[in-house]
Design a protein around this motif. Structure first.
Motif, mmCIF file in Angstrom:
data_model
loop_
_atom_site.group_PDB
_atom_site.id
_atom_site.type_symbol
_atom_site.label_atom_id
_atom_site.label_comp_id
_atom_site.label_asym_id
_atom_site.label_seq_id
_atom_site.Cartn_x
_atom_site.Cartn_y
_atom_site.Cartn_z
ATOM 1 N N THR A 1 4.556 3.690 -3.153
ATOM 2 C CA THR A 1 5.444 4.292 -2.159
ATOM 3 C C THR A 1 5.477 3.432 -0.899
ATOM 4 N N GLY A 2 4.307 3.066 -0.408
ATOM 5 C CA GLY A 2 4.237 2.264 0.804
ATOM 6 C C GLY A 2 4.732 0.848 0.620
ATOM 7 N N GLU A 3 4.485 0.256 -0.550
ATOM 8 C CA GLU A 3 4.948 -1.107 -0.795
ATOM 9 C C GLU A 3 6.464 -1.227 -0.671
ATOM 10 N N ALA A 4 7.173 -0.168 -1.038
ATOM 11 C CA ALA A 4 8.635 -0.208 -0.922
ATOM 12 C C ALA A 4 9.085 -0.270 0.535
ATOM 13 N N LEU A 5 8.299 0.302 1.442
ATOM 14 C CA LEU A 5 8.606 0.170 2.869
ATOM 15 C C LEU A 5 8.323 -1.243 3.358
ATOM 16 N N THR A 6 7.227 -1.826 2.912
ATOM 17 C CA THR A 6 6.880 -3.156 3.390
ATOM 18 C C THR A 6 7.754 -4.247 2.780
ATOM 19 N N ASP A 7 8.283 -4.032 1.558
ATOM 20 C CA ASP A 7 9.163 -5.060 0.987
ATOM 21 C C ASP A 7 10.638 -4.817 1.304
ATOM 22 N N GLY A 8 10.934 -3.714 1.994
ATOM 23 C CA GLY A 8 12.295 -3.473 2.470
ATOM 24 C C GLY A 8 13.199 -2.737 1.512
ATOM 25 N N THR A 9 12.704 -2.367 0.328
ATOM 26 C CA THR A 9 13.557 -1.620 -0.595
ATOM 27 C C THR A 9 13.619 -0.139 -0.223
ATOM 28 N N SER A 10 12.717 0.302 0.651
ATOM 29 C CA SER A 10 12.807 1.615 1.304
ATOM 30 C C SER A 10 12.935 1.397 2.799
ATOM 31 N N VAL A 11 13.590 2.348 3.472
ATOM 32 C CA VAL A 11 13.743 2.261 4.919
ATOM 33 C C VAL A 11 13.631 3.657 5.516
ATOM 34 N N ILE A 12 12.829 3.803 6.559
ATOM 35 C CA ILE A 12 12.775 5.019 7.363
ATOM 36 C C ILE A 12 13.128 4.610 8.788
ATOM 37 N N SER A 13 14.284 5.052 9.302
ATOM 38 C CA SER A 13 14.759 4.519 10.579
ATOM 39 C C SER A 13 15.481 5.566 11.415
ATOM 40 N N ASN A 14 15.307 5.451 12.725
ATOM 41 C CA ASN A 14 16.066 6.238 13.701
ATOM 42 C C ASN A 14 15.917 7.747 13.511
ATOM 43 N N ASN A 15 14.708 8.187 13.195
ATOM 44 C CA ASN A 15 14.418 9.611 13.034
ATOM 45 C C ASN A 15 13.542 10.102 14.179
ATOM 46 N N ILE A 16 13.501 11.425 14.327
ATOM 47 C CA ILE A 16 12.652 12.078 15.323
ATOM 48 C C ILE A 16 11.663 12.982 14.588
ATOM 49 N N TYR A 17 10.389 12.846 14.911
ATOM 50 C CA TYR A 17 9.333 13.670 14.313
ATOM 51 C C TYR A 17 8.517 14.370 15.401
ATOM 52 N N GLN A 18 8.146 15.625 15.123
ATOM 53 C CA GLN A 18 7.220 16.351 16.003
ATOM 54 C C GLN A 18 6.363 17.268 15.149
ATOM 55 N N SER A 19 5.050 17.219 15.351
ATOM 56 C CA SER A 19 4.124 18.067 14.599
ATOM 57 C C SER A 19 2.968 18.448 15.510
ATOM 58 N N TYR A 20 2.050 19.295 14.998
ATOM 59 C CA TYR A 20 1.064 19.930 15.869
ATOM 60 C C TYR A 20 -0.387 19.537 15.633
ATOM 61 N N ILE A 21 -0.783 19.212 14.422
ATOM 62 C CA ILE A 21 -2.188 18.945 14.155
ATOM 63 C C ILE A 21 -2.535 17.526 14.604
ATOM 64 N N ALA A 22 -3.552 17.399 15.422
ATOM 65 C CA ALA A 22 -3.951 16.104 15.955
ATOM 66 C C ALA A 22 -4.259 15.116 14.840
ATOM 67 N N ASN A 23 -3.763 13.886 15.016
ATOM 68 C CA ASN A 23 -3.998 12.789 14.075
ATOM 69 C C ASN A 23 -3.371 13.020 12.704
ATOM 70 N N MET A 24 -2.445 13.972 12.629
ATOM 71 C CA MET A 24 -1.744 14.225 11.369
ATOM 72 C C MET A 24 -0.235 14.095 11.544
ATOM 73 N N ASP A 25 0.181 13.442 12.637
ATOM 74 C CA ASP A 25 1.608 13.223 12.841
ATOM 75 C C ASP A 25 2.148 12.164 11.893
ATOM 76 N N VAL A 26 1.330 11.151 11.623
ATOM 77 C CA VAL A 26 1.650 10.117 10.639
ATOM 78 C C VAL A 26 0.416 9.936 9.759
ATOM 79 N N ILE A 27 0.625 9.934 8.430
ATOM 80 C CA ILE A 27 -0.496 9.930 7.493
ATOM 81 C C ILE A 27 -0.250 8.873 6.417
ATOM 82 N N VAL A 28 -1.286 8.120 6.074
ATOM 83 C CA VAL A 28 -1.254 7.290 4.874
ATOM 84 C C VAL A 28 -2.335 7.838 3.957
#
Length: 467
Positions: free
Chosen positions: A380-407
């Protein structure tokens, strides 16, 4: 092998340009092999708006959507729809139909449902409408006269799972071994009634337009459920526009392979995931909104805004799941930090991308979740790094500390969360706090009369890009 995969990616525009030779009458015959698509948000399907999220300042749900179906009084049934529909059949909008048991549209038949028709699903028989391969549903309502599928119980006593849902099966590609699968949900596969999949990317299963689906969704057992609307290998010849699923006992919308596109989808107060992608789905979506009810969540699993898988076992199988999404708004169950402790613990991610799923996700808004964006598993992540996936120009908001972005996953593609955050930052994504999220939309957390349009001065009013 990597060079071969790159060649296939460049060669595929709609996911069907690879070929293989097979024997036919002693001669070599050419059969298409489904491959990964390379579509982008520059595609003509997308309306090039300036704002992020499903709504600008105009409410396209006004007049046909129903955010409080529990209180709606529907007339009593006057006719029954049951058994097999094997010849072209047109319903009568002056009648109210009881959908009884599993109703199959098959043998190439077309079921036409006029604008304004009301169909009430029977709870005892787990009423479900199944449109089989080669058959069609022509359900084209209007803003003034939407078609309504709803519970047969009285107002005040309805609940998620009062009946099954709508299942549409086509002949578009998927990544199921052999190319043909049997749809989940307990569908009887006699005469291949539950089969879906093939090589016809533009397969046509009909029309769903201005349709409401209320209180559906039955979980027979884990990973074998009927969703609000299930698309099994449905093709681009099918029209899906202005469809609302409310109070569904499972996913509101789930795609198993296929290429079908859709606009103006609404998910309200469903139990499992709002939008679920599996088995090589490669369609395009724009103007989709979901709102989660803090007290309704999947007790057998977890409830997410988006949940996307490529394959449960072979994460890099082709065609890869790769939805292309713009202008989505998903409002989570947490209206403020003060109510976080009262939200059902099974509510989790705004986005969960895993098991090799690819994606193009842009110009969207995700607020009010416990957890934000989770990119799980190496492929899943490799597709972001090789450019075949793209996540762009979005807005995110969440509440649990250190769980806003997860790998996550046994082999995450990013060595640290900071690397994924760096990727998101370079692609124009914004991660904001509660104060920022409160200034985006007019009244998104109201459970019976929400307003998802943009506030004056909203940060989401500009910045959308289609590349």
């Amino acid at each position: 092998m990597k060079d071969l995969k790159k060649t296939l990616l460049l060669a595929s525009v709609i996911g069907l340009t690879g070929f293989t030779a097979c024997k036919k009458n002693g001669e070599e015959a050419i059969t298409p092999i489904p491959t990964d698509n390379t579509e982008t948000l520059a595609n003509s399907f997308f309306e090039k708006v300036s704002y992020k999220g499903a709504f600008g300042t105009t409410d396209w749900s006004a007049g046909w959507a129903n955010y409080n179906p529990q209180s709606t009084n529907y007339p009593s049934t006057t006719a029954t729809l049951s058994g097999k529909i094997t010849t072209n059949t047109t319903l009568d909008a002056s009648k109210v139909y009881l959908l009884s048991g599993f109703v199959y549209v098959q043998n190439g038949a077309t079921l036409t449902i006029p604008a304004g028709t009301v169909i009430r699903g029977d709870k005892t028989t787990k009423a479900t409408l199944i449109v089989t391969q080669g058959s069609k549903i022509m359900a084209e309502g209007t803003a003034a006269k939407p078609i309504v599928f709803t519970s047969n119980l009285a107002s005040g006593s309805r609940a998620p799972g009062d009946w099954g849902g709508i299942i549409i099966l086509g002949k578009a590609p998927n990544n199921i071994p052999g190319g043909v699968g049997t749809i989940e949900g307990g569908v009887n596969n006699e005469e291949n009634a539950g089969a879906h999949g093939g090589t016809i990317a533009d397969d046509n299963s009909g029309v769903l337009k201005y349709v409401r689906v209320e209180f559906p969704g039955i979980a027979f057992q884990p990973n074998n459920e009927i969703n609000g609307v299930t698309f099994g290998s449905v093709g681009t010849g099918t029209t899906v526009d202005y469809v609302q699923v409310s109070y569904c006992g499972d996913d509101s919308f789930e795609w198993f392979g296929g290429t079908v596109n859709a606009k103006h989808l609404i998910s309200i107060a469903n139990v499992d995931d709002a939008f679920d992608f599996d088995n090589g789905y490669q369609g395009k979506l724009q103007f989709c909104v979901a709102q989660r009810d803090p007290k309704l969540a999947d007790q057998a699993g977890q409830s997410n805004g988006i949940e996307s898988d490529n394959s449960e076992t072979v994460f890099n199988s082709s065609p890869r799941t790769r939805p292309i999404i713009s202008n989505m708004t998903i409002v989570g169950p947490v209206a403020s930090a003060s109510v976080l402790s009262s939200v059902d613990a099974k509510h989790e991610h705004a986005n969960l991308w895993r098991r090799g799923s690819k994606m193009v996700l842009g110009n969207s808004v995700f607020i009010g979740f416990k957890y934000g964006l989770n990119v799980r598993d190496l492929e899943t992540g490799e597709a972001l790094t090789d450019g075949t996936s793209v996540i762009s120009n979005n807005i995110y908001q969440s509440y649990i500390a250190n769980m806003d972005v997860i790998v996550s996953g046994s082999k995450p593609a990013f060595a640290s969360v900071d690397l994924l955050k760096s990727y998101l930052s370079t692609k124009g994504n914004t991660i904001m706090d509660e104060d920022g999220a409160q200034n985006l939309l007019n009244n998104p957390f109201n459970l019976t009369a929400p307003n998802f349009t943009l506030k004056t001065g909203s940060l989401a009013a500009s910045g959308a890009k289609f590349q």
